[in-house]
Design an enzyme around this catalytic site. Structure first.
Site, PDB file in Angstrom:
ATOM      1  N   ARG A  45       0.975  -1.422   0.328  1.00  0.00           N
ATOM      2  CA  ARG A  45       0.154  -0.104  -0.225  1.00  0.00           C
ATOM      3  C   ARG A  45       0.673   1.390  -0.149  1.00  0.00           C
ATOM      4  O   ARG A  45       0.037   1.975   0.397  1.00  0.00           O
ATOM      5  CB  ARG A  45      -0.989  -0.021   1.440  1.00  0.00           C
ATOM      6  CG  ARG A  45      -1.317  -0.785   0.893  1.00  0.00           C
ATOM      7  CD  ARG A  45      -3.001  -0.665   2.453  1.00  0.00           C
ATOM      8  NE  ARG A  45      -2.624  -1.507   3.898  1.00  0.00           N
ATOM      9  CZ  ARG A  45      -3.194  -1.304   4.148  1.00  0.00           C
ATOM     10  NH1 ARG A  45      -4.453  -0.981   5.032  1.00  0.00           N
ATOM     11  NH2 ARG A  45      -2.427  -1.615   5.489  1.00  0.00           N
ATOM     12  N   ASP A  85      -4.923  -0.829  -3.220  1.00  0.00           N
ATOM     13  CA  ASP A  85      -5.629  -1.119  -1.773  1.00  0.00           C
ATOM     14  C   ASP A  85      -5.405  -2.216  -1.834  1.00  0.00           C
ATOM     15  O   ASP A  85      -6.423  -2.783  -3.043  1.00  0.00           O
ATOM     16  CB  ASP A  85      -6.561  -0.473  -1.995  1.00  0.00           C
ATOM     17  CG  ASP A  85      -8.300  -0.075  -0.475  1.00  0.00           C
ATOM     18  OD1 ASP A  85      -8.248  -0.938  -0.172  1.00  0.00           O
ATOM     19  OD2 ASP A  85      -7.582   0.643   0.061  1.00  0.00           O
ATOM     20  N   LYS A 138       1.103 -15.734  12.046  1.00  0.00           N
ATOM     21  CA  LYS A 138       1.079 -15.521  13.101  1.00  0.00           C
ATOM     22  C   LYS A 138       0.168 -14.246  13.827  1.00  0.00           C
ATOM     23  O   LYS A 138       1.297 -13.424  13.490  1.00  0.00           O
ATOM     24  CB  LYS A 138       1.647 -16.247  14.490  1.00  0.00           C
ATOM     25  CG  LYS A 138       2.472 -15.869  15.276  1.00  0.00           C
ATOM     26  CD  LYS A 138       3.134 -16.510  16.471  1.00  0.00           C
ATOM     27  CE  LYS A 138       3.937 -15.677  16.503  1.00  0.00           C
ATOM     28  NZ  LYS A 138       3.888 -14.064  17.307  1.00  0.00           N
ATOM     29  N   HIS A 168       6.649 -19.720  12.997  1.00  0.00           N
ATOM     30  CA  HIS A 168       8.403 -20.089  13.256  1.00  0.00           C
ATOM     31  C   HIS A 168       8.868 -20.390  14.002  1.00  0.00           C
ATOM     32  O   HIS A 168       9.775 -21.345  13.464  1.00  0.00           O
ATOM     33  CB  HIS A 168       8.713 -18.846  12.528  1.00  0.00           C
ATOM     34  CG  HIS A 168       9.039 -17.856  13.610  1.00  0.00           C
ATOM     35  ND1 HIS A 168       8.358 -16.977  14.769  1.00  0.00           N
ATOM     36  CD2 HIS A 168      10.769 -17.339  13.980  1.00  0.00           C
ATOM     37  CE1 HIS A 168       9.405 -16.363  15.534  1.00  0.00           C
ATOM     38  NE2 HIS A 168      10.407 -16.389  15.361  1.00  0.00           N
ATOM     39  N   LYS A 172      12.385 -23.848  13.637  1.00  0.00           N
ATOM     40  CA  LYS A 172      14.254 -22.853  13.653  1.00  0.00           C
ATOM     41  C   LYS A 172      15.110 -24.388  14.177  1.00  0.00           C
ATOM     42  O   LYS A 172      14.359 -25.507  14.132  1.00  0.00           O
ATOM     43  CB  LYS A 172      13.735 -22.747  15.044  1.00  0.00           C
ATOM     44  CG  LYS A 172      13.629 -21.181  15.233  1.00  0.00           C
ATOM     45  CD  LYS A 172      13.651 -20.880  16.659  1.00  0.00           C
ATOM     46  CE  LYS A 172      13.758 -19.080  16.531  1.00  0.00           C
ATOM     47  NZ  LYS A 172      14.490 -17.611  16.470  1.00  0.00           N
ATOM     48  N   HIS A 230       4.105 -20.414  20.120  1.00  0.00           N
ATOM     49  CA  HIS A 230       5.901 -20.903  19.955  1.00  0.00           C
ATOM     50  C   HIS A 230       5.408 -22.093  21.595  1.00  0.00           C
ATOM     51  O   HIS A 230       6.340 -23.274  21.058  1.00  0.00           O
ATOM     52  CB  HIS A 230       7.199 -20.170  20.074  1.00  0.00           C
ATOM     53  CG  HIS A 230       6.569 -18.786  19.346  1.00  0.00           C
ATOM     54  ND1 HIS A 230       5.929 -19.488  17.809  1.00  0.00           N
ATOM     55  CD2 HIS A 230       7.257 -17.646  19.446  1.00  0.00           C
ATOM     56  CE1 HIS A 230       6.075 -18.186  17.137  1.00  0.00           C
ATOM     57  NE2 HIS A 230       7.244 -16.888  18.128  1.00  0.00           N
ATOM     58  N   LYS A 316      10.003 -10.227  29.263  1.00  0.00           N
ATOM     59  CA  LYS A 316      10.722  -9.759  28.189  1.00  0.00           C
ATOM     60  C   LYS A 316      11.630  -8.964  29.762  1.00  0.00           C
ATOM     61  O   LYS A 316      11.065  -8.377  30.316  1.00  0.00           O
ATOM     62  CB  LYS A 316      10.428  -8.493  27.519  1.00  0.00           C
ATOM     63  CG  LYS A 316       9.523  -9.438  26.110  1.00  0.00           C
ATOM     64  CD  LYS A 316       9.030  -7.963  25.380  1.00  0.00           C
ATOM     65  CE  LYS A 316       8.517  -8.766  24.162  1.00  0.00           C
ATOM     66  NZ  LYS A 316       9.660  -9.234  23.373  1.00  0.00           N
TER      67      LYS A 316
END
Length: 458
Positions: A45, A85, A138, A168, A172, A230, A316
């Site tokens: 876009r 668009d 995802k 993903h 791995k 995950h 985190k």
């Protein structure tokens, strides 16, 4: 009959942050390996020329990897760009015009889930979905109901065998190593059950914060971001029963069977935390109750795993960036040397990042007069080096029609059912200091004789 190989990649969202950080380096690497030589039709876009898109690709490679001039030139030669668009029929008319060169395109949706319906319906109304496959990023929904709605939208155009839902983590190398180690070695199966295993814990620690993704994180939180997908997939790879054969559907059958056997998480078995300073991040509400840390306890209702607790922790602003699995074994039935106070005797250890490490922990006699031991780790495998980007493997498999590394719809639904009771954020969120191991309350959910294993990256 063998599945058709995809002969074009249609990339919705080619100007996105995901493309910049992950996909362009993966495509260059595939070209370097000789694994990619099909047109890339980007749809975006931003009103860009093809030269602007090529410049964007080069900047991505300079920052995220390094520029291989020959591979970069090859990548540029494969690029097309369609500006438009996603809700405009003219965009799909232009796409079909370009796709006259292809018989079996692979559509990759690197776009927000709110746009899935628009794009899939646009494709359905066009004449260019014959033999097509679709890869979907995802998050696949926000909960069970929305996941089912997305599935209905996709199935209105594509059969299940042509839908590739990306997690993903399944692509791995370390997760592949976990699955391989699980079934390529005869020493594990005799003890891989409730009789020998005391507990399992999985930790995904990230030293960094939300990296200016406040608006995204406010809509997800740690449970939706990494636990629901995950880490539950890691759990399935670790604890699934052996597949009946090597076909990819047999492996997905066992992953799904394991996930369906996990009880929904009780609110009393979750501790949510938020690092101090999160509420000051751009895009974050000052009174936010979104978790940046979550610790949960799982129970699996099967003959093999009944009564074995599984602890999952993700967060985190923790002390290190490491993902690991610790499988703790029960102690011998007799305390011959009076060492019961030392807790659990043996373990299997799998480090999934930042490097791959597999180890076995045993107790070995300490030199001296007494029969006293200490813990010794026998390192079975350490690997560094030319690890394949997960997106390389995922694109290559989707182009071939191999779905083993992609989540099937029943897996996705089972994962949402597991976390459903803890998605409404009815449980408290506890503040924790940055670069600590989350709220102290998380330590109380795990037995004191073992406790959390706090990883480091060395």
């Amino acid at each position: 009959m063998a599945a058709l190989l995809s002969d074009a990649l249609v990339f919705f969202g080619i100007t996105s942050d995901l493309a910049y950080k992950k996909i362009f380096p993966a495509l260059q690497a595939m070209i370097q390996r000789g694994h990619f030589d099909i047109p890339i039709i980007g749809v975006g876009r931003r009103d860009w020329s093809i030269e602007q898109l090529q410049s964007y690709v080069r900047k991505s490679l300079e920052e995220q990897a390094s520029v291989d001039e020959a591979a970069f030139q090859k990548l540029c030669s494969l690029l097309y760009y369609i500006f438009g668009d996603y809700s405009d029929r003219a965009t799909y008319d232009k796409l079909c015009q370009v796709l006259q060169i292809a018989e079996a395109p692979l559509y990759y949706l690197a776009i927000p889930p709110s746009l899935f319906a628009t794009v899939v319906e646009g494709l359905g109304q066009s004449s260019c979905v014959k033999n097509g496959r679709v890869m979907v990023e995802k998050p696949f929904g926000r909960d069970l109901e929305s996941a089912r709605m997305l599935n209905c939208i996709l199935h209105s155009i594509f059969p299940e065998s042509h839908i590739f839902r990306i997690d993903h983590y399944l692509g791995k190398e370390p997760v592949q190593n976990l699955l391989y180690t699980r079934f390529a070695n005869s020493l594990l199966e005799p003890i891989w059950h409730r009789v020998s295993i005391a507990s399992i814990q999985i930790t995904m620690a990230e030293k960094f914060g939300i990296d200016a993704r406040g608006q995204f994180y406010e809509e997800t939180g740690a449970i939706r971001d990494v636990v629901q997908n995950h880490l539950l997939q890691v759990t399935a790879c670790l604890m699934m029963d052996p597949p009946i054969n090597e076909q990819h559907e047999a492996i997905r059958d066992e992953r799904a069977r394991l996930l369906k056997s996990i009880d929904p998480i009780e609110p009393s078995n979750v501790v949510r935390g938020q690092y101090k300073g999160y509420a000051s991040e751009p895009g974050v509400a000052p009174d936010s109750k979104v978790e940046t840390f979550a610790a949960v306890k799982l129970n699996i209702d099967t003959w093999r795993w009944a009564s074995v607790p599984i602890y999952i922790r993700a967060g985190k602003c923790l002390p290190s960036t490491t993902t690991e699995v610790v499988v703790r074994l029960k102690r011998p039935p007799q305390d011959v040397f009076g060492e019961r106070a030392f807790g659990l005797a043996n373990y299997f250890y799998f480090r999934l990042s930042p490097n791959v490490l597999t180890a076995i922990g045993i107790r070995s006699k300490t030199p001296g007069d007494g029969m006293v031991g200490s813990e010794v780790g026998l390192v079975a495998q350490v690997e560094h080096g030319n690890e394949m980007n997960p997106y390389e493997r995922l694109f290559e498999d989707a182009m071939k029609g191999d779905s083993m590394l992609f989540a099937r719809q029943d897996e996705v639904e089972a994962q949402w059912q597991i976390v459903a009771p803890i998605l409404d954020r009815a449980t408290p969120v506890y503040e924790y200091a940055p670069h600590t191991w989350g709220p102290p309350l998380a330590d109380h959910m795990i037995p004191p004789d073992g406790g959390w294993h706090n990883p480091n990256a060395t």
